[in-house]
Structure formats: structure tokens, C-alpha cells
Scaffold this active site. Structure first.
Site, mmCIF file in Angstrom:
data_model
loop_
_atom_site.group_PDB
_atom_site.id
_atom_site.type_symbol
_atom_site.label_atom_id
_atom_site.label_comp_id
_atom_site.label_asym_id
_atom_site.label_seq_id
_atom_site.Cartn_x
_atom_site.Cartn_y
_atom_site.Cartn_z
ATOM 1 N N CYS A 72 36.766 44.814 37.776
ATOM 2 C CA CYS A 72 35.656 44.866 36.830
ATOM 3 C C CYS A 72 35.087 46.280 36.867
ATOM 4 C CB CYS A 72 34.597 43.864 37.288
ATOM 5 S SG CYS A 72 33.069 43.888 36.340
ATOM 6 N N CYS A 181 36.871 48.006 30.141
ATOM 7 C CA CYS A 181 36.352 46.734 30.641
ATOM 8 C C CYS A 181 37.560 45.816 30.746
ATOM 9 C CB CYS A 181 35.330 46.157 29.654
ATOM 10 S SG CYS A 181 34.903 44.424 29.958
#
Ligand code: DGL
Length: 251
Positions: A72, A181
């Protein structure tokens, strides 16, 4: 310590990284934890992202994992340095938008970096921008994590949302697009359709390669036998089905 490698994300996005890691390291045993109950992290303040990341990663540490992958960009930007300082002996792999290779792939045009609000705002990305930020257009991927989290990455709504975010740039020469992302690789096709000539950088292969290198360096590689993958979530257990679908295709 046991043989598990812990993967953490705010939700299902980190499965894009896990998929690449399993391809590269098929003998390893992976435990993926998604903090789906609290996704998205991107719009939250730094202190909250840190608190949630710490709690999620704690669940993996409690299982005595031999390495951690923070799959992440948002959690890495907010928390990787703290985690590394607290566990100097543990191999920890983080993510950052692949701006450097995208910068070198330019041939007179611009680079779009699509990432969460927090990733673009925090210091880690600002440092990257100071070095490779010429002709970069940072775009916050409003609403995209929610679409992937609800299993709608291939839906008309996802196409419409991407169009709303990116259409202002379709008339320009965009040489590269950075998916900053880990949810966004699941939107790769509609993004590419908006910019057919752009090269897309997702950083997934580099992250998997870095995991392998750290395991090798620590003498921690599993060298034979069949690997395994387990999924856990803080959210509704039905999301495990979505994680498996994103990992293996239609199941
Ligand atoms: N998958 C995430 C990332 O790479 C987190 C997205 C979010 O929860 O906002 O940034």
C-alpha cells in the site's frame, strides 16, 4: 519466527502486489491482511493512517512473520519509517509511486501520477517530486479505491469515474502513467484505453523483486515444496471472495 510472509493493505488493492510476489516466489507461504473495514485510508489524516497501519501490521507481527510487505503506497508513506525503526531486524518492503522509471521514459511529453490524496500529500512523494517532478501531473484518484473495494473495477461506473478524473489530460502528450496506489492496477485497462500511447508503470514487479532480494540476503528464502496463500480481513468476511477473484480470476 515461522515461514510466513505478511502482506498488508488497507483493503483488496495489495492483492495486485501479492499476485506478482506469488509468481516470483511460488514456494513461499503468504498471509494477506486487508483492513477493509477502514478502507480507504487515502482521505484520512496522517495520524489516523499511522494508527490504522500499526494496528493492521500488528496482526501480522503477532503471527511471527519472517517478512512484511506493506502492499500500500499510502500506508508506506505514513508508516514504513516508523515500522523499520521499531523492527530493524525484520525485512520490510514498502511501495512508492514508480515515478523514477516513468520520468526516464518521457520523450517530450508529460507523466501522470495517479495516487491517493495522502500519498501525494506526504513527504515521501514530495521528495520524489523534487528529483523527478518535471512535467508531472499529480492526480488524486477520488472514488477509485471504493470502486475496486466493492468489486466494480470492470464496471461502467469505473470507466465513467476514470474519464471524469483523467479526461482533462487526454488532449496532451502523456508519455507515462504511474499507478501510485495498489488498487489501481485493477483499473489498468480503462486507464490505458484513455491514453493508448502511454506506458503504464505500476511498480509491482520491482516490489516483488525487492522482496526476493531481501529474503535472499537474510537467508530466508524457502527453496522447495508448494507454497500457499491465505487471506484475512478486518471487514465483512465476504470480501475474501473478492480477494480470491482478484488474485486468481473468476472463482
Ligand atoms: N492500496 C492503497 C495504496 O496503495 C490504499 C488506498 C486507500 O486505502 O486509500 O495507496
Amino acid at each position: 519466527m515461522n515461514d510466513l510472509i505478511g502482506f498488508f493493505d488497507s483493503g483488496v488493492g495489495g492483492v495486485s502486489v501479492l499476485r506478482e510476489a506469488v509468481r516470483l516466489l511460488p514456494c513461499e507461504h503468504f498471509l494477506f491482511f486487508g483492513d477493509n473495514r477502514n478502507a480507504p485510508y487515502g482521505p484520512r489524516p496522517l495520524a489516523e493512517i499511522r494508527r490504522l497501519s500499526a494496528a493492521g501490521i500488528r496482526r501480522l507481527l503477532d503471527r511471527d512473520v519472517k517478512a512484511i510487505v506493506i502492499a500500500c503506497n499510502t500506508a508506506t508513506s505514513a508508516y514504513a519509517e516508523i515500522l523499520r525503526a521499531e523492527h530493524p531486524e525484520l525485512p520490510i518492503v514498502g511501495m512508492e509511486p514508480a515515478l523514477k522509471p516513468a520520468h526516464y521514459a518521457r520523450h517530450g511529453g508529460q507523466v501522470i501520477v495517479l495516487a491517493t490524496d495522502a500519498t501525494l500529500r506526504l513527504e515521501k512523494f514530495q521528495r520524489l517530486m523534487a528529483r523527478y517532478g518535471d512535467d508531472v501531473i499529480p492526480v488524486v484518484g477520488h472514488g477509485l479505491v471504493e470502486l475496486v473495494e466493492s468489486g466494480r473495477s470492470a464496471s461502467p461506473e469505473a470507466g465513467a469515474q476514470l474519464k471524469a478524473l483523467l479526461e482533462p489530460y487526454t488532449g496532451r502528450q502523456i508519455d507515462a502513467i504511474v499507478l501510485g496506489c495498489t488498487h489501481y492496477p485493477f483499473l489498468r485497462e480503462p486507464i490505458q484505453a484513455l491514453f493508448p500511447a502511454a506506458q503504464i508503470f505500476d511498480g509491482l514487479a520491482g516490489t516483488a523483486a525487492q522482496l526476493k532480494a531481501l529474503l535472499e540476503r537474510g537467508g530466508l528464502l524457502t527453496k522447495g515444496g508448494e507454497g500457499s496463500v491465505a487471506f484475512e480481513t478486518s471487514g465483512d468476511p465476504s470480501v475474501i471472495k473478492l480477494m480470491k477473484r482478484l488474485m486468481y480470476g473468476d472463482t
